[in-house]
Design a protein around this motif. Structure first.
Motif, PDB file in Angstrom:
ATOM      1  N   GLN A  28     -37.323  18.055 -23.686  1.00 21.67           N
ATOM      2  CA  GLN A  28     -36.084  18.312 -22.971  1.00 21.67           C
ATOM      3  C   GLN A  28     -35.940  17.272 -21.858  1.00 21.67           C
ATOM      4  N   VAL A  29     -34.705  16.931 -21.507  1.00 19.15           N
ATOM      5  CA  VAL A  29     -34.448  15.844 -20.563  1.00 19.15           C
ATOM      6  C   VAL A  29     -35.059  16.137 -19.189  1.00 19.15           C
ATOM      7  N   ASP A  30     -34.938  17.370 -18.720  1.00 21.19           N
ATOM      8  CA  ASP A  30     -35.491  17.715 -17.406  1.00 21.19           C
ATOM      9  C   ASP A  30     -37.002  17.524 -17.367  1.00 21.19           C
ATOM     10  N   VAL A  31     -37.678  17.941 -18.415  1.00 18.24           N
ATOM     11  CA  VAL A  31     -39.131  17.804 -18.487  1.00 18.24           C
ATOM     12  C   VAL A  31     -39.519  16.327 -18.575  1.00 18.24           C
ATOM     13  N   ALA A  32     -38.766  15.551 -19.343  1.00 16.82           N
ATOM     14  CA  ALA A  32     -39.063  14.130 -19.497  1.00 16.82           C
ATOM     15  C   ALA A  32     -38.884  13.388 -18.183  1.00 16.82           C
ATOM     16  N   LEU A  33     -37.811  13.675 -17.461  1.00 17.76           N
ATOM     17  CA  LEU A  33     -37.586  13.006 -16.180  1.00 17.76           C
ATOM     18  C   LEU A  33     -38.653  13.373 -15.160  1.00 17.76           C
ATOM     19  N   ASN A  34     -39.080  14.625 -15.189  1.00 19.45           N
ATOM     20  CA  ASN A  34     -40.142  15.062 -14.285  1.00 19.45           C
ATOM     21  C   ASN A  34     -41.467  14.374 -14.623  1.00 19.45           C
ATOM     22  N   THR A  35     -41.747  14.207 -15.908  1.00 13.43           N
ATOM     23  CA  THR A  35     -42.967  13.524 -16.327  1.00 13.43           C
ATOM     24  C   THR A  35     -42.947  12.059 -15.899  1.00 13.43           C
ATOM     25  N   LEU A  36     -41.805  11.418 -16.069  1.00 14.10           N
ATOM     26  CA  LEU A  36     -41.692   9.999 -15.720  1.00 14.10           C
ATOM     27  C   LEU A  36     -41.724   9.775 -14.216  1.00 14.10           C
ATOM     28  N   PRO A  40     -47.412   6.423 -12.884  1.00 12.76           N
ATOM     29  CA  PRO A  40     -47.499   5.204 -12.069  1.00 12.76           C
ATOM     30  C   PRO A  40     -47.144   3.911 -12.805  1.00 12.76           C
ATOM     31  N   GLN A  41     -46.871   3.953 -14.098  1.00 15.35           N
ATOM     32  CA  GLN A  41     -46.656   2.731 -14.858  1.00 15.35           C
ATOM     33  C   GLN A  41     -45.301   2.090 -14.525  1.00 15.35           C
ATOM     34  N   LYS A  42     -45.224   0.788 -14.730  1.00 12.62           N
ATOM     35  CA  LYS A  42     -44.010   0.018 -14.436  1.00 12.62           C
ATOM     36  C   LYS A  42     -42.850   0.417 -15.343  1.00 12.62           C
ATOM     37  N   ALA A  43     -43.132   0.710 -16.593  1.00  8.59           N
ATOM     38  CA  ALA A  43     -42.089   0.991 -17.570  1.00  8.59           C
ATOM     39  C   ALA A  43     -41.360   2.301 -17.298  1.00  8.59           C
ATOM     40  N   THR A  44     -41.979   3.213 -16.577  1.00  9.80           N
ATOM     41  CA  THR A  44     -41.364   4.531 -16.388  1.00  9.80           C
ATOM     42  C   THR A  44     -40.084   4.460 -15.573  1.00  9.80           C
ATOM     43  N   THR A  45     -39.975   3.520 -14.643  1.00  8.31           N
ATOM     44  CA  THR A  45     -38.746   3.434 -13.843  1.00  8.31           C
ATOM     45  C   THR A  45     -37.565   3.009 -14.701  1.00  8.31           C
ATOM     46  N   THR A  50     -32.720   4.546 -17.926  1.00 12.17           N
ATOM     47  CA  THR A  50     -32.056   4.573 -19.227  1.00 12.17           C
ATOM     48  C   THR A  50     -31.679   5.998 -19.613  1.00 12.17           C
ATOM     49  N   ILE A  51     -32.545   6.957 -19.316  1.00 17.74           N
ATOM     50  CA  ILE A  51     -32.225   8.363 -19.591  1.00 17.74           C
ATOM     51  C   ILE A  51     -31.062   8.819 -18.712  1.00 17.74           C
ATOM     52  N   GLN A  52     -31.064   8.422 -17.445  1.00 18.83           N
ATOM     53  CA  GLN A  52     -29.948   8.777 -16.557  1.00 18.83           C
ATOM     54  C   GLN A  52     -28.640   8.193 -17.079  1.00 18.83           C
ATOM     55  N   SER A  53     -28.691   6.985 -17.606  1.00 15.79           N
ATOM     56  CA  SER A  53     -27.504   6.357 -18.179  1.00 15.79           C
ATOM     57  C   SER A  53     -27.028   7.108 -19.420  1.00 15.79           C
ATOM     58  N   ASN A  65     -14.714  17.954 -19.758  1.00 18.90           N
ATOM     59  CA  ASN A  65     -15.830  18.267 -18.862  1.00 18.90           C
ATOM     60  C   ASN A  65     -16.428  19.647 -19.111  1.00 18.90           C
ATOM     61  N   GLU A  66     -16.379  20.090 -20.352  1.00 19.95           N
ATOM     62  CA  GLU A  66     -17.003  21.364 -20.705  1.00 19.95           C
ATOM     63  C   GLU A  66     -18.456  21.168 -21.120  1.00 19.95           C
ATOM     64  N   LEU A  67     -18.886  19.938 -21.185  1.00 18.74           N
ATOM     65  CA  LEU A  67     -20.254  19.652 -21.596  1.00 18.74           C
ATOM     66  C   LEU A  67     -21.216  19.916 -20.450  1.00 18.74           C
ATOM     67  N   ASN A  68     -22.419  20.328 -20.792  1.00 21.14           N
ATOM     68  CA  ASN A  68     -23.433  20.615 -19.795  1.00 21.14           C
ATOM     69  C   ASN A  68     -24.686  19.813 -20.124  1.00 21.14           C
ATOM     70  N   ALA A  69     -25.244  19.165 -19.131  1.00 25.98           N
ATOM     71  CA  ALA A  69     -26.408  18.301 -19.356  1.00 25.98           C
ATOM     72  C   ALA A  69     -27.729  19.070 -19.343  1.00 25.98           C
ATOM     73  N   ASP A  70     -27.696  20.389 -19.134  1.00 24.90           N
ATOM     74  CA  ASP A  70     -28.940  21.153 -19.026  1.00 24.90           C
ATOM     75  C   ASP A  70     -29.664  21.298 -20.361  1.00 24.90           C
ATOM     76  N   GLY A  71     -28.931  21.400 -21.455  1.00 25.79           N
ATOM     77  CA  GLY A  71     -29.554  21.642 -22.752  1.00 25.79           C
ATOM     78  C   GLY A  71     -29.785  20.392 -23.567  1.00 25.79           C
ATOM     79  N   LEU A  72     -29.940  19.253 -22.938  1.00 28.74           N
ATOM     80  CA  LEU A  72     -30.111  17.999 -23.677  1.00 28.74           C
ATOM     81  C   LEU A  72     -31.573  17.776 -24.044  1.00 28.74           C
ATOM     82  N   PHE A  73     -31.771  17.179 -25.215  1.00 28.54           N
ATOM     83  CA  PHE A  73     -33.095  16.829 -25.699  1.00 28.54           C
ATOM     84  C   PHE A  73     -33.105  15.358 -26.077  1.00 28.54           C
ATOM     85  N   ILE A  74     -34.273  14.756 -26.028  1.00 27.95           N
ATOM     86  CA  ILE A  74     -34.418  13.369 -26.436  1.00 27.95           C
ATOM     87  C   ILE A  74     -34.655  13.355 -27.936  1.00 27.95           C
TER      88      ILE A  74
END
Length: 118
Positions: A28-36, A40-45, A50-53, A65-74
């Motif tokens: 899930q996007v929230d979990v992925a962003l929290n992990t990143l 400490p690696q350079k690539a995570t930033t 890219t995920i925020q984009s 604007n009825e879409l919600n970003a809470d239920g997004l998955f990679i």
């Protein structure tokens, strides 16, 4: 619905970026962003940006604007090799040693439907 975001010509080898993408693929996007955020690696930033984009692309796709970003998955996260800059450095006995400055292209695809695993 899906959204795609790409980061091209990132100055790090694709092999190093793939290690970080393995941690977030299918999550899930929230979990992925929290992990990143705490890695400490350079690539995570760059992966995080890219995920925020991709999230912004997802929210801009529908004008109601009825879409919600809470239920997004990679859905997919992959990296391809970009062009390699070839440089030379002086070595012993008048020789020159080659330095390869590698780059990569990062692609992230988000979806609002959880992929069903078999």
């Amino acid at each position: 619905m899906e959204s795609i975001a790409k980061s091209n010509f990132f100055n790090q080898s694709a092999k190093k970026v793939r290690k970080e993408l393995e941690f977030i693929r299918g999550k899930q996007v929230d979990v992925a962003l929290n992990t990143l955020q705490f890695a400490p690696q350079k690539a995570t930033t760059v992966i995080e940006k890219t995920i925020q984009s991709a999230i912004a692309n997802y929210l801009q796709a529908d004008e109601t604007n009825e879409l919600n970003a809470d239920g997004l998955f990679i859905k997919e996260a992959f990296v391809n090799e970009g062009p390699t800059q070839k440089r030379f450095r002086p070595a012993s006995m008048g020789r020159a040693s080659r330095i390869r400055k590698r780059s990569s292209h990062i692609t992230i695809i988000l979806t609002d439907e959880k992929k069903k695993r078999k």
